[in-house]
Design an enzyme around this catalytic site. Structure first.
Site, PDB file in Angstrom:
ATOM      1  N   HIS A 132       0.846  -1.203   0.000  1.00 24.93           N
ATOM      2  CA  HIS A 132       0.000   0.000   0.000  1.00 24.93           C
ATOM      3  C   HIS A 132       0.876   1.245   0.000  1.00 24.93           C
ATOM      4  O   HIS A 132       1.933   1.302   0.620  1.00 24.93           O
ATOM      5  CB  HIS A 132      -1.038  -0.007   1.117  1.00 24.93           C
ATOM      6  N   ASP A 144       5.389   2.586   7.380  1.00 21.87           N
ATOM      7  CA  ASP A 144       4.030   2.193   6.984  1.00 21.87           C
ATOM      8  C   ASP A 144       3.463   3.210   6.011  1.00 21.87           C
ATOM      9  O   ASP A 144       2.776   4.132   6.414  1.00 21.87           O
ATOM     10  CB  ASP A 144       3.174   2.064   8.243  1.00 21.87           C
ATOM     11  N   GLU A 178      -5.439   1.958   1.724  1.00 20.38           N
ATOM     12  CA  GLU A 178      -5.370   0.744   2.565  1.00 20.38           C
ATOM     13  C   GLU A 178      -5.721   1.078   4.000  1.00 20.38           C
ATOM     14  O   GLU A 178      -6.423   0.326   4.682  1.00 20.38           O
ATOM     15  CB  GLU A 178      -3.956   0.133   2.497  1.00 20.38           C
ATOM     16  N   GLU A 179      -5.233   2.236   4.440  1.00 23.60           N
ATOM     17  CA  GLU A 179      -5.411   2.606   5.856  1.00 23.60           C
ATOM     18  C   GLU A 179      -6.872   2.840   6.220  1.00 23.60           C
ATOM     19  O   GLU A 179      -7.221   2.869   7.387  1.00 23.60           O
ATOM     20  CB  GLU A 179      -4.571   3.848   6.186  1.00 23.60           C
ATOM     21  N   ASP A 207       4.187  -4.832   3.647  1.00 20.08           N
ATOM     22  CA  ASP A 207       3.598  -3.765   4.463  1.00 20.08           C
ATOM     23  C   ASP A 207       4.410  -3.661   5.750  1.00 20.08           C
ATOM     24  O   ASP A 207       4.418  -4.594   6.545  1.00 20.08           O
ATOM     25  CB  ASP A 207       2.128  -4.112   4.750  1.00 20.08           C
ATOM     26  N   HIS A 274       1.885   4.488  12.885  1.00 17.74           N
ATOM     27  CA  HIS A 274       0.779   5.442  12.706  1.00 17.74           C
ATOM     28  C   HIS A 274       0.996   6.753  13.469  1.00 17.74           C
ATOM     29  O   HIS A 274       0.021   7.416  13.848  1.00 17.74           O
ATOM     30  CB  HIS A 274      -0.569   4.794  13.085  1.00 17.74           C
TER      31      HIS A 274
END
Ligand code: DPN
Ligand code: ZN
Length: 313
Positions: A132, A144, A178-179, A207, A274
């Site tokens: 992603h 990420d 994707e998130e 990922d 994140h």
């Protein structure tokens, strides 16, 4: 200085001649520069390239710059996402891939998948690598998932540099949103004709593959045969692996729901997950280098790239 990479092209006879030609060393001192290709004739099977660590790091630095120039993130619907997609597509176009920017709509914004196919090999047997390309709004999204995006981008560019002629068809995907719930990859698989879906022999997901400090890699537990391909790469480097179960949390789930065999790799603990600190300093060249070469190894092995002279440049 002759590098081990160059040696990999040589036959055993070639090595002997080279040993004689090297000055300043006592007879018999030149024996075996590191690498299994030197102790025996080159294997008839596949031999993927050795991609320098900095190649995928350079892409990750570009994604960091894109985030910095676009409000600090690369999230769905934000300008940093579209700039990331444009960066990937431009590299692949220049390398001779057949590329598609596939749009979809989600949350009132347009999202994009980048799909790239290497136009050689049996189109009825597709080996698919994906990652992603979006991040969360909190930060630049470098582990990420600029890490996975950069790893498969560099593996794809290595296919082009080698001018590889695999038996099977290699396709790469960079997924949007994707998130927000695997939106881009789910759109891709859902809108693909069933006959086209049935041609996908395997899907490998990348990922979060660059986390600083990683010394053992996670291999998805979904498929033993595909997992063994990754384990073969890491064991050849003396690196330990462990099984990881990502379940429905990443884009491989958009493929496995249609019965496609899936696997993938993941790096270790990411304290900046994140978060705002998921920047370029959250990943490490050593880790990126191995994740990238594991991707290339899997592509070469699963698609069956013949071991031709010239396949190493
Ligand atoms: N990278 C996580 C995300 O996109 O939010 C999902 C994930 C978790 C992937 C753990 C791999 C390992
Ligand atoms: Zn992710």
């Amino acid at each position: 200085m002759v590098t081990p990479r160059k040696f990999a092209r040589s036959t055993v006879l070639g090595l002997g001649l080279l040993a004689l030609a090297l000055p300043g060393l006592p007879a018999g001192a030149v024996s075996q520069p590191a690498g299994p290709a030197l102790v025996a004739a080159a294997p008839a099977a596949v031999q993927p390239p050795d991609i320098p660590q900095d190649n995928s790091m350079a892409h990750a630095r570009q994604f960091q710059s894109i985030a910095t120039a676009n409000g600090g993130n690369r999230a769905h619907g934000r300008p940093g996402y579209r700039a990331s997609a444009d960066y990937v597509k431009a590299k692949l176009d220049a390398a001779g891939f057949t590329t598609t920017l596939q749009s979809f709509s989600y949350n009132g914004a347009t999202g994009w998948n980048v799909i790239a196919e290497w136009p050689h090999g049996d189109a009825n047997q597709v080996v698919f690598l994906g990652a992603h390309l979006d991040g969360v709004t909190a930060g630049a999204g470098i582990n990420d998932n600029a890490s996975g995006s950069s790893s498969i981008l560099e593996a794809a560019l290595a296919v082009s540099r080698a001018d590889a002629r695999p038996a099977k068809r290699l396709r790469f995907g960079w997924w949007g949103a994707e998130e927000l719930g695997l939106i881009g990859s789910a759109y891709y698989t859902r809108t693909l004709a069933a006959t086209e879906r049935s041609k996908i022999r395997s899907y490998l997901n990348f990922d979060m593959v660059g986390a600083k400090g990683t010394r053992t890699w996670g291999v998805y537990t979904d498929n033993t045969t595909l997992g063994n391909t990754f384990r073969a790469y890491f064991s050849s480097k003396g690196i330990a692996t462990r099984g990881v179960s990502i379940g429905g949390r990443s884009d491989h789930a958009s493929f496995s729901r249609y019965g496609i065999a899936v696997s993938g790799i993941a790096s270790g603990n990411d304290p900046c997950y994140h978060s705002r600190c998921d920047t370029i300093t959250n990943i490490e060249p050593y880790v990126m280098g191995h994740s990238t070469n594991a991707a290339a190894y899997a592509a070469w092995t699963l698609a069956g790239v013949p071991n031709l002279v010239g396949a190493f440049s």
